[in-house]
Design a protein around this motif. Structure first.
Motif, PDB file in Angstrom:
ATOM      1  N   CYS A 100       0.872  -1.170   0.000  1.00  0.00           N
ATOM      2  CA  CYS A 100       0.000   0.000   0.000  1.00  0.00           C
ATOM      3  C   CYS A 100       0.907   1.217   0.000  1.00  0.00           C
ATOM      4  N   VAL A 101       0.325   2.382  -0.204  1.00  0.00           N
ATOM      5  CA  VAL A 101       1.131   3.592  -0.367  1.00  0.00           C
ATOM      6  C   VAL A 101       0.729   4.648   0.656  1.00  0.00           C
ATOM      7  N   GLN A 102       1.738   5.156   1.387  1.00  0.00           N
ATOM      8  CA  GLN A 102       1.521   6.316   2.245  1.00  0.00           C
ATOM      9  C   GLN A 102       1.766   7.544   1.369  1.00  0.00           C
ATOM     10  N   PRO A 103       0.710   8.323   1.059  1.00  0.00           N
ATOM     11  CA  PRO A 103       0.810   9.279  -0.044  1.00  0.00           C
ATOM     12  C   PRO A 103       1.331  10.681   0.278  1.00  0.00           C
ATOM     13  N   ILE A 104       1.832  10.915   1.495  1.00  0.00           N
ATOM     14  CA  ILE A 104       2.294  12.266   1.821  1.00  0.00           C
ATOM     15  C   ILE A 104       3.521  12.634   0.980  1.00  0.00           C
ATOM     16  N   ILE A 105       3.497  13.837   0.411  1.00  0.00           N
ATOM     17  CA  ILE A 105       4.632  14.411  -0.308  1.00  0.00           C
ATOM     18  C   ILE A 105       5.226  15.505   0.580  1.00  0.00           C
ATOM     19  N   TYR A 106       6.518  15.474   0.813  1.00  0.00           N
ATOM     20  CA  TYR A 106       7.147  16.448   1.710  1.00  0.00           C
ATOM     21  C   TYR A 106       8.548  16.802   1.210  1.00  0.00           C
ATOM     22  N   ASP A 107       9.058  17.960   1.654  1.00  0.00           N
ATOM     23  CA  ASP A 107      10.357  18.417   1.135  1.00  0.00           C
ATOM     24  C   ASP A 107      11.541  17.866   1.921  1.00  0.00           C
ATOM     25  N   ASP A 108      11.299  17.340   3.124  1.00  0.00           N
ATOM     26  CA  ASP A 108      12.341  16.764   3.990  1.00  0.00           C
ATOM     27  C   ASP A 108      13.399  17.790   4.387  1.00  0.00           C
ATOM     28  N   ASP A 109      13.058  19.078   4.303  1.00  0.00           N
ATOM     29  CA  ASP A 109      14.050  20.112   4.564  1.00  0.00           C
ATOM     30  C   ASP A 109      13.536  21.209   5.493  1.00  0.00           C
ATOM     31  N   CYS A 110      12.219  21.363   5.587  1.00  0.00           N
ATOM     32  CA  CYS A 110      11.661  22.436   6.407  1.00  0.00           C
ATOM     33  C   CYS A 110      11.800  22.100   7.896  1.00  0.00           C
ATOM     34  N   ARG A 111      11.440  23.046   8.747  1.00  0.00           N
ATOM     35  CA  ARG A 111      11.583  22.873  10.196  1.00  0.00           C
ATOM     36  C   ARG A 111      10.772  21.676  10.696  1.00  0.00           C
ATOM     37  N   SER A 112       9.538  21.491  10.150  1.00  0.00           N
ATOM     38  CA  SER A 112       8.721  20.356  10.583  1.00  0.00           C
ATOM     39  C   SER A 112       9.339  19.036  10.169  1.00  0.00           C
ATOM     40  N   CYS A 113       9.777  18.944   8.917  1.00  0.00           N
ATOM     41  CA  CYS A 113      10.371  17.698   8.423  1.00  0.00           C
ATOM     42  C   CYS A 113      11.619  17.326   9.207  1.00  0.00           C
ATOM     43  N   LYS A 114      12.421  18.319   9.574  1.00  0.00           N
ATOM     44  CA  LYS A 114      13.637  18.041  10.332  1.00  0.00           C
ATOM     45  C   LYS A 114      13.336  17.518  11.729  1.00  0.00           C
ATOM     46  N   ARG A 115      12.094  17.760  12.182  1.00  0.00           N
ATOM     47  CA  ARG A 115      11.655  17.205  13.471  1.00  0.00           C
ATOM     48  C   ARG A 115      10.951  15.861  13.287  1.00  0.00           C
ATOM     49  N   GLY A 116      10.899  15.374  12.045  1.00  0.00           N
ATOM     50  CA  GLY A 116      10.232  14.109  11.759  1.00  0.00           C
ATOM     51  C   GLY A 116       8.741  14.253  11.535  1.00  0.00           C
ATOM     52  N   LEU A 117       8.238  15.497  11.457  1.00  0.00           N
ATOM     53  CA  LEU A 117       6.803  15.753  11.285  1.00  0.00           C
ATOM     54  C   LEU A 117       6.510  16.006   9.811  1.00  0.00           C
ATOM     55  N   HIS A 118       6.691  14.975   9.000  1.00  0.00           N
ATOM     56  CA  HIS A 118       6.533  15.126   7.555  1.00  0.00           C
ATOM     57  C   HIS A 118       5.100  15.494   7.170  1.00  0.00           C
ATOM     58  N   ASN A 119       4.143  15.070   7.984  1.00  0.00           N
ATOM     59  CA  ASN A 119       2.746  15.407   7.689  1.00  0.00           C
ATOM     60  C   ASN A 119       2.453  16.885   7.888  1.00  0.00           C
ATOM     61  N   CYS A 120       3.347  17.583   8.561  1.00  0.00           N
ATOM     62  CA  CYS A 120       3.175  19.025   8.790  1.00  0.00           C
ATOM     63  C   CYS A 120       4.153  19.848   7.942  1.00  0.00           C
ATOM     64  N   CYS A 121       4.692  19.249   6.908  1.00  0.00           N
ATOM     65  CA  CYS A 121       5.652  19.926   6.026  1.00  0.00           C
ATOM     66  C   CYS A 121       5.080  21.243   5.505  1.00  0.00           C
ATOM     67  N   ASP A 122       5.940  22.266   5.435  1.00  0.00           N
ATOM     68  CA  ASP A 122       5.512  23.572   4.946  1.00  0.00           C
ATOM     69  C   ASP A 122       5.013  23.524   3.502  1.00  0.00           C
ATOM     70  N   LYS A 123       5.463  22.533   2.744  1.00  0.00           N
ATOM     71  CA  LYS A 123       5.101  22.438   1.329  1.00  0.00           C
ATOM     72  C   LYS A 123       4.339  21.147   1.029  1.00  0.00           C
ATOM     73  N   ASN A 124       3.748  20.558   2.044  1.00  0.00           N
ATOM     74  CA  ASN A 124       3.230  19.195   1.887  1.00  0.00           C
ATOM     75  C   ASN A 124       2.155  19.070   0.815  1.00  0.00           C
ATOM     76  N   GLY A 125       2.025  17.873   0.324  1.00  0.00           N
ATOM     77  CA  GLY A 125       1.007  17.545  -0.662  1.00  0.00           C
ATOM     78  C   GLY A 125       0.723  16.060  -0.592  1.00  0.00           C
ATOM     79  N   PHE A 126      -0.019  15.561  -1.576  1.00  0.00           N
ATOM     80  CA  PHE A 126      -0.404  14.152  -1.572  1.00  0.00           C
ATOM     81  C   PHE A 126      -0.323  13.576  -2.978  1.00  0.00           C
ATOM     82  N   VAL A 127       0.221  12.383  -3.039  1.00  0.00           N
ATOM     83  CA  VAL A 127       0.098  11.603  -4.266  1.00  0.00           C
ATOM     84  C   VAL A 127      -1.394  11.507  -4.590  1.00  0.00           C
ATOM     85  N   GLY A 128      -1.762  11.723  -5.837  1.00  0.00           N
ATOM     86  CA  GLY A 128      -3.170  11.638  -6.210  1.00  0.00           C
ATOM     87  C   GLY A 128      -3.950  12.922  -6.014  1.00  0.00           C
TER      88      GLY A 128
END
Length: 349
Positions: A100-128
């Motif tokens: 199955c696919v976890q569809p979150i798209i994230y930049d892995d570089d913003c403050r949230s992503c660096k804390r492991g909070l990819h679902n709160c990425c400043d630029k987040n999106g979703f596959v589909g």
């Protein structure tokens, strides 16, 4: 069925404009990506909101900051499938694996992503919804980090339910709920029912669901709700007090927490003094985080969650609008999750 270099895909063009089209087959050009042949794909409430209201989450004029794409886009972010091919750097899955696919798209570089909070990425999106293809197509490619292997005893149909179930699991996981607490779930739609199942899977023994629809109250009982309440006919506060022996549900009592999963279409009006003088908390929940998909898969595989009954209808790719979206608009009370049988629609004869 793919012909030469094209394949069928369900594409969003705008408000009430979804089309089954032929598009180029994606190529596996990135060594860390996985090529997947979708098997089953659920229609999400987010998809329905986009269909009815026009492009809200889907980028229309300005390209998504990570994918660089705008509409028309291929839909589908709740899906399972079979690995068709893998890039040279992929180690965790192989051709033929059921996933199955976890569809979150994230930049892995913003403050949230660096804390492991990819679902709160400043630029987040979703596959589909934001690009990178989607589950309503014959083939699609995503990074290996999005791909989760299904246990042997979890079917491809149930695999398409993992995404919405992970939303419910995450909501319970980050809430202050602890074993022994009562829980009040407001609304028995697909995500509300996912929360019920997550509570069951985590051992909650007093789950109260407030829902106006009689059919959805039945679904809530089916998936493990201890009590169901019709807020139109009953005083919900008094009823909850009664069902909890006067203690109240966590969200209603002093220093309780209301966990908000729903996405609001308009600005909300809060009675702030009701929060301040009772020291209540209000918590937003954004999809799911690291480990939530794996936790749901383990709960299903072990038998603590049994979500098969969520599937109320199966359709084909060329039926998505009439039998999918229109059914959810006109007959939503009788359905939880409509699955599109993508593989059955595209298999070679």
């Amino acid at each position: 069925m793919a012909t030469n270099s094209i394949m069928p895909a369900v594409r969003f063009h705008g408000q009430k404009d979804i089309r089954l089209e032929s598009i180029p087959i994606p190529k596996l050009t990135t060594p860390s990506h996985v090529l997947i042949r979708p098997a089953f794909c659920g229609i999400c409430g987010s998809d329905l909101h986009e269909y009815l209201g026009g492009a809200n989450l889907i980028p229309s004029e300005n390209p998504h900051p990570i994918t660089g794409e705008t509409l028309p886009l291929t839909l589908g972010h709740e899906f399972s499938g079979i690995v068709e091919d893998v890039g040279d750097q992929v180690k965790g899955v192989k051709k033929g694996d059921r996933v199955c696919v976890q569809p979150i798209i994230y930049d892995d570089d913003c403050r949230s992503c660096k804390r492991g909070l990819h679902n709160c990425c400043d630029k987040n999106g979703f596959v589909g919804l934001s690009g990178w293809g989607g589950g309503l197509s014959e083939l699609m490619a995503v990074p290996e980090s999005c791909v989760k292997k299904l246990p042997e005893n979890v079917s491809l149909e149930v695999g398409a339910l993992i995404e919405p179930l992970a939303v419910g699991w995450h909501a319970v996981d980050i809430s202050p709920w602890k074993k022994g607490d009562a829980a009040l779930v407001l609304g028995g739609g697909p995500i509300g029912l996912a929360v019920v199942q997550a509570l069951v899977g985590r051992g909650c023994d007093n789950i109260i669901v407030s829902e106006v629809s009689g059919k959805r109250r039945q679904f809530a009982k089916q998936f493990g709700a201890t009590h169901v309440v019709d807020p139109v006919k009953e005083d919900i506060v008094a009823r909850v007090e009664e069902l909890t022996g006067g203690l109240g549900a966590d969200a209603l009592k002093a220093r309780g927490t209301l966990v908000n999963i729903a996405v609001w279409e308009k600005r909300a009006q809060l009675q702030m003094n009701e929060i301040v003088f009772r020291e209540r908390g209000y918590m937003g929940v954004a999809t799911y985080s690291l480990g939530d998909f794996e936790a749901v898969l383990e709960a299903i595989s072990s038998g603590r969650m049994k979500p098969e009954g969520m599937i109320t209808k199966k359709i084909k790719l060329d039926e998505v609008v009439e039998e999918g979206f229109h059914t959810l608009i006109d007959d939503k009370e009788n359905h939880v999750k409509i699955l599109v049988d993508v593989a059955g629609s595209t298999k070679k004869s």
